[in-house]
Design a protein around this motif. Structure first.
Motif, PDB file in Angstrom:
ATOM      1  N   GLN A  25       0.807  -1.222   0.000  1.00 33.50           N
ATOM      2  CA  GLN A  25       0.000   0.000   0.000  1.00 33.50           C
ATOM      3  C   GLN A  25       0.842   1.273   0.000  1.00 33.50           C
ATOM      4  O   GLN A  25       0.290   2.375  -0.048  1.00 33.50           O
ATOM      5  CB  GLN A  25      -0.932   0.004   1.229  1.00 33.50           C
ATOM      6  CG  GLN A  25      -0.278   0.442   2.525  1.00 33.50           C
ATOM      7  CD  GLN A  25       0.597  -0.622   3.172  1.00 33.50           C
ATOM      8  OE1 GLN A  25       0.834  -1.674   2.595  1.00 33.50           O
ATOM      9  NE2 GLN A  25       1.068  -0.362   4.383  1.00 33.50           N
ATOM     10  N   SER A  35      -6.099   0.321  -6.230  1.00 35.94           N
ATOM     11  CA  SER A  35      -6.150  -1.134  -6.374  1.00 35.94           C
ATOM     12  C   SER A  35      -5.680  -1.604  -7.746  1.00 35.94           C
ATOM     13  O   SER A  35      -5.000  -2.635  -7.859  1.00 35.94           O
ATOM     14  CB  SER A  35      -7.566  -1.633  -6.096  1.00 35.94           C
ATOM     15  OG  SER A  35      -8.486  -1.076  -7.023  1.00 35.94           O
ATOM     16  N   ARG A  76      -1.973  -1.824  -7.823  1.00 31.24           N
ATOM     17  CA  ARG A  76      -1.469  -2.914  -6.977  1.00 31.24           C
ATOM     18  C   ARG A  76      -1.640  -4.261  -7.668  1.00 31.24           C
ATOM     19  O   ARG A  76      -0.743  -5.114  -7.616  1.00 31.24           O
ATOM     20  CB  ARG A  76      -2.206  -2.916  -5.636  1.00 31.24           C
ATOM     21  CG  ARG A  76      -2.061  -1.632  -4.840  1.00 31.24           C
ATOM     22  CD  ARG A  76      -2.738  -1.753  -3.480  1.00 31.24           C
ATOM     23  NE  ARG A  76      -2.964  -0.438  -2.885  1.00 31.24           N
ATOM     24  CZ  ARG A  76      -3.351  -0.231  -1.640  1.00 31.24           C
ATOM     25  NH1 ARG A  76      -3.560  -1.272  -0.843  1.00 31.24           N
ATOM     26  NH2 ARG A  76      -3.539   0.991  -1.173  1.00 31.24           N
TER      27      ARG A  76
END
Length: 335
Positions: free
Chosen positions: A76, A274, A277
Motif C-alpha cells: 500500500q 487497487s 497494486r
C-alpha cells in the motif's frame, strides 16, 4: 469448492538468485511489484538481491538479500523501498562493467528492472555488453511504453490529478474563472485525456495533437455564452508552452480571468490504487517466471487479461498512441 493448489514453475534456466531494482521516476505500485518479485521467487525457492538506488547503486555494489518479511506491509506504500536515482556513470561502459561484476560476484542469474524507457535502455546495454539476463517491468505514470495496456502508477496518477481538478472546478465556478491545469506527460497525453474526460473539462491539450490555440479561445467564449460560470482546460506538460502558455493565450484572447495550476510531482506520490497494486503484482510474478524460462531482453506487460512479452527496444521504438475514441468523446461532451 476446492481451492486450486499452487504448482511450482519449472526452472528451465537453473537460476538460483535474481536481483531487482527500481529506476527513473518513482511510480505508485513499484513496491507492490518488488513485493511480488520477492514472494514469487521465495515460493519457487529462489533468492532475491535488492539493489538500492537503481543503476547508481548497482555500479557501486549496493546489493542486499531481501526476503518475504522484508516486503511485508509495503503493497500500500507509494514511492519505492529500494530508492531510485539517475546515474550518469551507468551511461559509461565502465559503469555498466562494474555493475555486471557486482551481479556476478553475488551469484545473480538475472536482473529485473522496474522503470521506464530510460531504465530499459540501461538494462538492454547490460544484457548486450555482459550477457546478464534482464527483464523489464513497466513502472512509469505516463503510460507511454509500447507493449502494455497500462503501466504501473498510471491509474493512481490519474486519480490524484482528478481529485485536484474536482477541487479546482469548485473554486473556478465560485469565482467565474477559467482554470488551466497542467498534468504530467512529457511525451504522451494519456493522463491528460483521462483526466479531461473524467473531470468534465471543456478542452484538453496533448502532445499527440497540434491544436490551434484559437480554437480553444472560441470554445471558452462559447461556454460563457451558454451560461457556464467556470471552465476547465487540461494541458499535458509536454505541450509547447505548457499550461502557462495556454493560460496566457486564453486570457489575452477572451479577457476572462484565467488561473494556471501546475500539479507537478504530487501526481507521483501517495498510496497506489487497487488497479496499480493488482497490475504490479501480476507483472512482478511474470518477471520472475520469464527469467526462470530463460527469457531475456523483454518487458512483461498486460494486454487485456493476458501477460505478454515485448522486446525492450520496441518499448521505445514503437509509438503508443492515446485512445482516439476517447479523444473524440472528450470533445463531444465538452459542449
Amino acid at each position: 469448492m476446492t481451492e486450486p493448489t499452487p504448482t511450482r514453475h519449472p526452472n528451465l534456466a537453473g537460476i538460483q538468485r535474481v536481483a531487482v531494482l527500481t529506476s527513473g521516476g518513482d511510480a505508485p505500485g513499484m513496491n507492490a511489484a518488488i513485493r511480488a518479485v520477492v514472494r514469487t521467487a521465495a515460493f519457487e525457492g529462489l533468492e532475491v538481491m535488492g539493489v538500492r538506488r537503481g543503476f547508481s547503486g548497482l555500479h557501486r555494489g549496493e546489493l542486499k538479500l531481501i526476503g518475504p518479511r522484508d516486503v511485508a506491509n509495503t503493497i500500500q506504500r507509494g514511492g519505492t523501498i529500494l530508492l531510485t536515482a539517475r546515474s550518469a556513470t551507468w551511461r559509461t561502459p565502465e559503469g555498466r562493467a562494474s555493475g555486471a561484476q557486482h551481479l556476478r560476484d553475488n551469484g545473480v542469474g538475472g536482473l529485473i528492472v522496474i522503470g521506464g524507457d530510460g531504465s530499459f535502455h540501461g538494462a538492454q546495454l547490460l544484457e548486450q555488453e555482459h550477457g546478464i539476463p534482464v527483464i523489464g517491468i513497466p513502472g512509469t505514470i505516463d503510460n507511454d511504453l509500447y507493449g502494455t495496456d497500462h503501466t504501473i502508477g498510471y491509474f493512481t496518477a490519474v486519480e490524484t490529478a482528478l481529485d485536484a481538478v474536482d477541487k479546482l472546478r469548485d473554486t473556478g465556478a465560485s469565482h467565474e474563472r477559467i482554470f488551466v491545469i497542467e498534468v504530467m506527460g512529457r511525451h504522451a497525453g494519456h493522463i491528460a485525456l483521462d483526466v479531461a474526460v473524467a473531470g468534465g473539462a471543456e478542452e484538453v491539450f496533448i502532445p499527440e495533437d497540434d491544436k490551434p490555440i484559437g480554437d480553444v479561445i472560441q470554445i471558452v467564449k462559447d461556454s460563457v455564452k451558454k451560461g457556464k460560470t467556470g471552465s476547465i482546460v487540461i494541458v499535458a506538460e509536454g505541450v509547447p508552452g505548457g499550461a502557462q502558455g495556454v493560460g496566457d493565450a486564453i486570457q489575452a484572447g477572451t479577457g476572462l480571468e484565467t488561473r494556471v495550476s501546475i500539479l507537478g510531482h504530487i501526481q507521483r506520490g501517495g498510496a497506489p490504487v487497487s488497479s496499480d497494486r493488482i497490475l504490479a503484482s501480476r507483472l512482478g510474478e511474470a518477471a520472475v517466471y520469464a527469467l526462470m524460462d530463460g527469457v531475456s531482453g523483454v518487458m512483461v506487460g498486460r494486454h487485456g487479461s493476458n501477460i505478454i512479452h515485448t522486446p525492450l527496444h520496441e518499448t521505445w521504438e514503437k509509438r503508443k498512441d492515446v485512445n482516439r475514441d476517447l479523444y473524440r468523446c472528450a470533445k463531444k461532451l465538452s459542449v
